[in-house]
Design a protein around this motif. Structure first.
Motif, PDB file in Angstrom:
ATOM      1  N   THR A  34      11.419  -5.636   0.527  1.00 41.52           N
ATOM      2  CA  THR A  34      12.039  -5.328   1.817  1.00 41.52           C
ATOM      3  C   THR A  34      11.039  -4.691   2.767  1.00 41.52           C
ATOM      4  O   THR A  34      10.973  -5.028   3.952  1.00 41.52           O
ATOM      5  CB  THR A  34      13.241  -4.388   1.627  1.00 41.52           C
ATOM      6  N   TYR A  35      10.260  -3.765   2.232  1.00 42.85           N
ATOM      7  CA  TYR A  35       9.336  -3.007   3.076  1.00 42.85           C
ATOM      8  C   TYR A  35       7.877  -3.394   2.864  1.00 42.85           C
ATOM      9  O   TYR A  35       6.990  -2.795   3.486  1.00 42.85           O
ATOM     10  CB  TYR A  35       9.515  -1.512   2.812  1.00 42.85           C
ATOM     11  N   ASN A  36       7.635  -4.370   1.995  1.00 44.62           N
ATOM     12  CA  ASN A  36       6.262  -4.776   1.683  1.00 44.62           C
ATOM     13  C   ASN A  36       5.406  -3.577   1.246  1.00 44.62           C
ATOM     14  O   ASN A  36       4.280  -3.375   1.724  1.00 44.62           O
ATOM     15  CB  ASN A  36       5.610  -5.487   2.869  1.00 44.62           C
ATOM     16  N   THR A  37       5.987  -2.798   0.340  1.00 42.24           N
ATOM     17  CA  THR A  37       5.261  -1.672  -0.241  1.00 42.24           C
ATOM     18  C   THR A  37       5.131  -1.878  -1.744  1.00 42.24           C
ATOM     19  O   THR A  37       5.833  -2.700  -2.339  1.00 42.24           O
ATOM     20  CB  THR A  37       5.971  -0.337   0.031  1.00 42.24           C
ATOM     21  N   ALA A  38       4.250  -1.119  -2.349  1.00 39.31           N
ATOM     22  CA  ALA A  38       4.032  -1.225  -3.791  1.00 39.31           C
ATOM     23  C   ALA A  38       3.846   0.163  -4.386  1.00 39.31           C
ATOM     24  O   ALA A  38       3.381   1.096  -3.726  1.00 39.31           O
ATOM     25  CB  ALA A  38       2.810  -2.083  -4.088  1.00 39.31           C
ATOM     26  N   SER A  39       4.242   0.272  -5.651  1.00 41.36           N
ATOM     27  CA  SER A  39       4.092   1.520  -6.397  1.00 41.36           C
ATOM     28  C   SER A  39       3.241   1.252  -7.634  1.00 41.36           C
ATOM     29  O   SER A  39       3.474   0.282  -8.368  1.00 41.36           O
ATOM     30  CB  SER A  39       5.469   2.055  -6.817  1.00 41.36           C
ATOM     31  N   ILE A  63      -2.599  -3.996  -1.535  1.00 43.46           N
ATOM     32  CA  ILE A  63      -2.878  -5.087  -2.468  1.00 43.46           C
ATOM     33  C   ILE A  63      -2.343  -6.384  -1.860  1.00 43.46           C
ATOM     34  O   ILE A  63      -1.463  -6.361  -0.984  1.00 43.46           O
ATOM     35  CB  ILE A  63      -2.232  -4.850  -3.846  1.00 43.46           C
ATOM     36  N   GLU A  64      -2.866  -7.504  -2.338  1.00 41.51           N
ATOM     37  CA  GLU A  64      -2.386  -8.811  -1.873  1.00 41.51           C
ATOM     38  C   GLU A  64      -1.872  -9.601  -3.069  1.00 41.51           C
ATOM     39  O   GLU A  64      -2.503  -9.640  -4.132  1.00 41.51           O
ATOM     40  CB  GLU A  64      -3.509  -9.588  -1.200  1.00 41.51           C
ATOM     41  N   CYS A  65      -0.715 -10.209  -2.895  1.00 40.50           N
ATOM     42  CA  CYS A  65      -0.137 -11.049  -3.935  1.00 40.50           C
ATOM     43  C   CYS A  65       0.560 -12.240  -3.293  1.00 40.50           C
ATOM     44  O   CYS A  65       1.441 -12.066  -2.436  1.00 40.50           O
ATOM     45  CB  CYS A  65       0.858 -10.241  -4.779  1.00 40.50           C
ATOM     46  N   ASN A  66       0.135 -13.421  -3.669  1.00 38.11           N
ATOM     47  CA  ASN A  66       0.721 -14.665  -3.131  1.00 38.11           C
ATOM     48  C   ASN A  66       0.732 -14.685  -1.608  1.00 38.11           C
ATOM     49  O   ASN A  66       1.701 -15.118  -0.978  1.00 38.11           O
ATOM     50  CB  ASN A  66       2.141 -14.864  -3.673  1.00 38.11           C
ATOM     51  N   GLY A  67      -0.340 -14.190  -1.030  1.00 36.73           N
ATOM     52  CA  GLY A  67      -0.481 -14.233   0.421  1.00 36.73           C
ATOM     53  C   GLY A  67       0.188 -13.102   1.168  1.00 36.73           C
ATOM     54  O   GLY A  67       0.072 -13.019   2.392  1.00 36.73           O
ATOM     55  N   THR A  68       0.901 -12.233   0.471  1.00 36.41           N
ATOM     56  CA  THR A  68       1.585 -11.110   1.116  1.00 36.41           C
ATOM     57  C   THR A  68       0.818  -9.818   0.859  1.00 36.41           C
ATOM     58  O   THR A  68       0.377  -9.552  -0.253  1.00 36.41           O
ATOM     59  CB  THR A  68       3.026 -10.959   0.582  1.00 36.41           C
ATOM     60  N   ILE A  69       0.663  -9.014   1.926  1.00 35.85           N
ATOM     61  CA  ILE A  69       0.000  -7.720   1.828  1.00 35.85           C
ATOM     62  C   ILE A  69       1.048  -6.640   1.586  1.00 35.85           C
ATOM     63  O   ILE A  69       2.049  -6.549   2.303  1.00 35.85           O
ATOM     64  CB  ILE A  69      -0.793  -7.396   3.104  1.00 35.85           C
ATOM     65  N   TYR A  70       0.816  -5.808   0.556  1.00 33.09           N
ATOM     66  CA  TYR A  70       1.707  -4.687   0.239  1.00 33.09           C
ATOM     67  C   TYR A  70       0.927  -3.378   0.390  1.00 33.09           C
ATOM     68  O   TYR A  70      -0.184  -3.247  -0.127  1.00 33.09           O
ATOM     69  CB  TYR A  70       2.236  -4.794  -1.192  1.00 33.09           C
ATOM     70  N   THR A  71       1.525  -2.434   1.089  1.00 29.25           N
ATOM     71  CA  THR A  71       0.931  -1.108   1.223  1.00 29.25           C
ATOM     72  C   THR A  71       1.321  -0.267   0.011  1.00 29.25           C
ATOM     73  O   THR A  71       2.500  -0.176  -0.337  1.00 29.25           O
ATOM     74  CB  THR A  71       1.406  -0.411   2.510  1.00 29.25           C
TER      75      THR A  71
END
Length: 275
Positions: A34-39, A63-71
């Motif tokens: 939902t928020y394009n964040t990662a833990s 980080i990047e996964c499958n073309g999506t950037i996660y903070t």
């Protein structure tokens, strides 16, 4: 039948959760779509092999996964628990929370700088981090959960940044004090208890093995459970004259509850008074 359905539903949720864990570089993450964040999460849960052999870690801000950037915004529950070889870690400025037991049992961890946007430090987050000798709490931290720094036996320096609204280290006391209640929640071997502190919290000096002396000012009227347990180097204890609850009658090197004549805290030099 309902019980079986519930079990299957629980297993399904567990498998779904496990499937969300991905590896990027050397670390594992859980993503929030939902928020394009990662833990940051653990490699092996509750295991002495968690991130085995890693001595230094740099957590990326993204980080990047499958073309999506996660903070990367958090270090999750138990993420580096029992990572015994870990000596240093660099935490990015994007991190706002450190979860329960995140670094619990990292007994070799020495170097850590908490990021400026950090707001939450979870329960037991640094439990048994025996090698950490200094810690600075950023001004934005709003919650330090129970026993976050319990048994950090090498701590010599504790500082809360000046503009923190919840906690302080008044008078350069080398401790964390909860401002609203004047409760000292974490001390270390160089702590000087300010005379404005009313309560020494549960486990505040737990396993502070290098603490050799402690002076209890007359403002302190409550001492929590286990506050000085494991302080094996403690030789001198003194309660200030005029304290309405406690005393150290005739230089007995102990804390006595005056009303009940109960010796609450002793040390290696204590002389038990005949009263």
């Amino acid at each position: 039948m309902k019980k079986l359905s519930l079990i299957l539903f629980t297993v399904s949720l567990t498998l779904t959760s496990m499937a969300e864990s991905i590896k990027v570089g050397d670390l594992y993450y859980e993503r929030n779509y939902t928020y394009n964040t990662a833990s940051v999460t653990y490699q092996e849960w509750f295991s002495d092999n968690n991130y085995a052999g890693m001595t230094s870690i740099i957590i990326p801000a993204q980080i990047e996964c499958n073309g999506t950037i996660y903070t990367v915004t958090s270090i999750g529950e138990g993420a580096f628990q029992y990572c015994n070889s870990l000596i240093s870690i660099i935490i990015p400025k994007s991190i706002t929370s450190i979860g329960e037991d995140a670094f619990g049992g990292c007994n070799s961890l020495k170097n850590i700088i908490l990021p400026p946007k950090l707001t939450t430090i979870g329960k037991h987050a640094f439990f048994k981090c025996y090698s950490i000798d200094s810690i600075t709490i950023p001004e934005g931290v709003r919650e330090i959960d129970q026993e976050a720094f319990r048994q950090c036996s090498s701590l010599k320096s504790i500082n809360v940044e000046a503009n923190n609204l919840i906690y302080d280290s008044r008078n350069n006391c080398n401790a964390i004090v909860k401002t609203s209640t004047n409760t000292l929640i974490t001390g270390c071997q160089n702590t000087i208890i300010p005379n404005s502190v009313r309560c020494i919290g549960d486990w505040a000096f737990n396993c502070c093995e290098s603490l050799t002396s402690i002076f209890i000012p007359k403002s302190v009227t409550t001492i929590g459970k286990g506050a000085f347990i494991g302080c094996i180097g403690l030789k001198h204890i003194k309660v200030e004259l005029g304290n309405p609850i406690f005393d150290s009658r005739e230089n007995c090197n102990a804390i006595i509850e005056t009303a009940t004549n109960t010796l609450r805290v002793g040390c290696q030099s204590t002389t038990i008074h005949n009263s």
